[in-house]
Design a protein around this motif. Structure first.
Motif, short mmCIF file in Angstrom:
data_model
loop_
_atom_site.label_atom_id
_atom_site.label_comp_id
_atom_site.label_asym_id
_atom_site.label_seq_id
_atom_site.Cartn_x
_atom_site.Cartn_y
_atom_site.Cartn_z
N PRO A 44 -163.71 -25.64 16.23
CA PRO A 44 -164.34 -26.08 15.00
C PRO A 44 -165.75 -25.54 14.88
O PRO A 44 -166.38 -25.16 15.85
N SER A 45 -166.23 -25.52 13.68
CA SER A 45 -167.61 -25.17 13.45
C SER A 45 -168.04 -25.88 12.18
O SER A 45 -167.44 -26.85 11.77
N GLY A 46 -169.04 -25.37 11.55
CA GLY A 46 -169.58 -25.99 10.35
C GLY A 46 -171.04 -25.70 10.31
O GLY A 46 -171.61 -25.17 11.24
N ASP A 47 -171.68 -26.02 9.21
CA ASP A 47 -173.09 -25.73 9.10
C ASP A 47 -173.85 -26.54 10.14
O ASP A 47 -173.92 -27.76 10.06
N GLY A 48 -174.45 -25.86 11.09
CA GLY A 48 -175.16 -26.55 12.16
C GLY A 48 -174.21 -27.33 13.04
O GLY A 48 -174.44 -28.50 13.31
N ALA A 49 -173.12 -26.69 13.50
CA ALA A 49 -172.10 -27.43 14.24
C ALA A 49 -172.48 -27.69 15.68
O ALA A 49 -171.97 -28.62 16.28
N THR A 50 -173.36 -26.88 16.26
CA THR A 50 -173.55 -26.88 17.70
C THR A 50 -174.93 -27.37 18.10
O THR A 50 -175.92 -27.08 17.44
N ILE A 51 -174.98 -28.10 19.21
CA ILE A 51 -176.23 -28.50 19.83
C ILE A 51 -176.36 -27.75 21.15
O ILE A 51 -175.51 -27.88 22.04
N ASP A 52 -177.40 -26.96 21.26
CA ASP A 52 -177.67 -26.18 22.47
C ASP A 52 -178.59 -26.99 23.37
O ASP A 52 -179.75 -27.26 23.02
N THR A 53 -178.11 -27.37 24.55
CA THR A 53 -178.89 -28.26 25.43
C THR A 53 -179.74 -27.51 26.44
O THR A 53 -180.36 -28.15 27.30
N ASN A 54 -179.81 -26.17 26.34
CA ASN A 54 -180.57 -25.42 27.34
C ASN A 54 -181.20 -24.16 26.76
O ASN A 54 -180.61 -23.07 26.83
N VAL A 55 -182.38 -24.30 26.17
CA VAL A 55 -183.19 -23.14 25.81
C VAL A 55 -184.59 -23.35 26.39
O VAL A 55 -184.96 -24.47 26.76
N HIS A 56 -185.35 -22.26 26.47
CA HIS A 56 -186.73 -22.32 26.94
C HIS A 56 -187.64 -21.58 25.98
O HIS A 56 -187.23 -20.59 25.36
N LEU A 57 -188.87 -22.04 25.88
CA LEU A 57 -189.87 -21.44 25.02
C LEU A 57 -191.02 -20.86 25.86
O LEU A 57 -191.13 -21.10 27.06
N LEU A 58 -191.86 -20.10 25.15
CA LEU A 58 -193.11 -19.55 25.69
C LEU A 58 -192.82 -18.47 26.73
O LEU A 58 -191.76 -17.85 26.70
N CYS A 59 -193.74 -18.20 27.63
CA CYS A 59 -193.71 -16.96 28.42
C CYS A 59 -193.06 -17.15 29.78
O CYS A 59 -193.47 -18.02 30.56
N PRO A 267 -163.35 -32.88 32.80
CA PRO A 267 -162.94 -33.18 31.42
C PRO A 267 -163.98 -32.72 30.42
O PRO A 267 -165.17 -32.61 30.74
N SER A 268 -163.54 -32.44 29.20
CA SER A 268 -164.45 -31.96 28.17
C SER A 268 -165.56 -32.96 27.89
O SER A 268 -166.65 -32.58 27.46
N GLU A 269 -165.32 -34.23 28.15
CA GLU A 269 -166.33 -35.27 27.92
C GLU A 269 -167.53 -35.15 28.84
O GLU A 269 -168.54 -35.83 28.64
N ARG A 270 -167.45 -34.28 29.85
CA ARG A 270 -168.57 -34.11 30.77
C ARG A 270 -169.18 -32.71 30.70
O ARG A 270 -169.97 -32.33 31.57
N LEU A 271 -168.81 -31.94 29.69
CA LEU A 271 -169.34 -30.60 29.51
C LEU A 271 -170.18 -30.53 28.25
O LEU A 271 -169.80 -31.09 27.21
N LEU A 272 -171.32 -29.84 28.33
CA LEU A 272 -172.20 -29.70 27.17
C LEU A 272 -172.51 -28.23 26.93
O LEU A 272 -172.70 -27.45 27.88
N PHE A 273 -172.58 -27.87 25.66
CA PHE A 273 -172.94 -26.51 25.31
C PHE A 273 -174.38 -26.25 25.72
O PHE A 273 -175.29 -27.04 25.48
N ILE A 302 -167.49 -30.58 23.32
CA ILE A 302 -168.41 -29.78 24.11
C ILE A 302 -169.55 -29.24 23.26
O ILE A 302 -170.71 -29.23 23.67
N MET A 303 -169.24 -28.79 22.05
CA MET A 303 -170.23 -28.14 21.20
C MET A 303 -171.30 -29.10 20.70
O MET A 303 -172.45 -28.71 20.53
N SER A 304 -170.93 -30.37 20.48
CA SER A 304 -171.93 -31.26 19.90
C SER A 304 -171.77 -32.74 20.24
O SER A 304 -172.76 -33.45 20.39
N LYS A 305 -170.53 -33.21 20.33
CA LYS A 305 -170.32 -34.66 20.41
C LYS A 305 -170.94 -35.27 21.66
O LYS A 305 -171.57 -36.34 21.60
N ASN A 306 -170.80 -34.62 22.82
CA ASN A 306 -171.38 -35.18 24.04
C ASN A 306 -172.90 -35.26 23.95
O ASN A 306 -173.51 -36.24 24.40
N ALA A 307 -173.51 -34.23 23.37
CA ALA A 307 -174.97 -34.25 23.20
C ALA A 307 -175.38 -35.34 22.22
O ALA A 307 -176.37 -36.05 22.44
#
Length: 314
Positions: A44-59, A267-273, A302-307
């Motif tokens: 599935p997807s959709g406008d703004g479907a996914t929550i990314d739980t691991n990005v970093h900013l700055l240098c 299980p998918s309930e323990r995986l996060l994007f 995985i894409m959003s619900k767990n987050a």
């Protein structure tokens, strides 16, 4: 959103953004895309479907990134249908003034995040007055959680400072992200060789703090075999997927059929994007959903619900 729009809006958008593709790469991409569109179990997807739980900013001190600037990073995330990203700061790794790092991260997310960046500050329990850093993350910067880097901050999980920090964060109802590694050890500068985090003590630690909400970030290169089995069977920790390798790896690990994690089913309930962006290409994690046979429920989980569920209890 249907399969075709998902491809155009996320993974296949790389071509439109100027990424060089050889004829062989185009052929492979076309075949993968066709197989994906024919898969009856759609992602599935959709406008703004996914929550990314691991990005970093700055240098990052050892490498420059094409998408290192915050606004460029945010634009890239939006083009690939990410609606929210949980952001740490590369400055957390080596900076001694942790509160300055957390304040700067919060400011960066608010000024340049376009409403989609959620700051996750850090606390180093080996530093004096870490309790004040934790208080400010929670009360002043209104962060939903913290991101810990034991390998870079010089402590292990069986030590009392970690237990004290985890308990204090749990009392404040903060989500704790535990970073296992930031990069392949073969890529480390020889003067800055950072050990990977040993998660073996976690079951005993968590048994004394059952309310703790803990997510392992960038785990799968080093949390395997018996260690992974302990995490799955004896704890309720969650796993971020950015370094889950192999064709069809998401489906395989759910089914307990991954080649270096045989008979261990998560299980998918323990995986996060999570993408580990900008260190990893964002497309790296998106492709995982094209390569695996997932039900609509599993993919959305995985894409959003767990987050979403993690944030709903904060």
């Amino acid at each position: 959103m249907d399969r075709r729009r998902f491809l155009k809006g996320s993974v296949m958008a790389a071509a439109a953004l100027g990424a060089p593709f050889s004829s062989a790469a185009r052929t492979v991409g076309t075949r993968q895309g066709e197989a994906y569109r024919q898969n009856e179990q759609a992602t599935p997807s959709g406008d703004g479907a996914t929550i990314d739980t691991n990005v970093h900013l700055l240098c990052y001190p050892f490498r420059d990134f094409k998408y290192g600037a915050t606004q460029v990073l945010v634009d890239k995330l939006r083009r690939h249908n990410i609606r929210q990203a949980w952001a740490g700061s590369y400055s957390s790794l080596f900076h001694k003034n942790i509160d300055y790092v957390n304040a700067s991260l919060t400011k960066e997310c608010r000024k340049k995040g376009d409403g989609m960046l959620l700051p996750f500050g850090t606390v180093n329990p080996m530093f004096p007055d870490w309790e004040e850093d934790l208080r400010r993350c929670h009360e002043e910067y209104k962060m939903p959680g913290i991101r810990l880097y034991p390998g870079y901050h010089g402590y292990s999980l069986e030590q009392e400072p970690f237990t004290c920090l985890l308990r204090a964060a749990t009392e404040r109802n903060l989500l704790v992200q535990l970073v296992i590694a930031m990069e392949d050890e073969r890529m480390q500068h020889p003067l800055v060789e950072v050990p990977n985090v040993d998660v073996s003590p976690l079951p005993e630690v968590l048994s004394g703090i059952p309310e703790a909400r803990l997510q392992l970030v960038h785990p799968f290169r080093h949390v395997r075999g018996e260690r992974l089995q302990l995490m799955v069977e004896e704890t309720e920790v969650l796993f971020e997927i950015s370094n889950l390798d192999g064709l069809g790896a998401l489906g395989r690990i759910i089914e307990g059929d991954h080649w270096y994690m045989r008979d261990i089913s998560i299980p998918s309930e323990r995986l996060l994007f999570g993408s580990h962006f900008p260190y990893f290409p964002l497309e790296n994690s998106l492709f995982k959903f094209m390569e695996s046979r997932l039900s609509e429920k599993q993919a959305r989980t995985i894409m959003s619900k767990n987050a979403e569920n993690l944030l709903s209890v904060i």
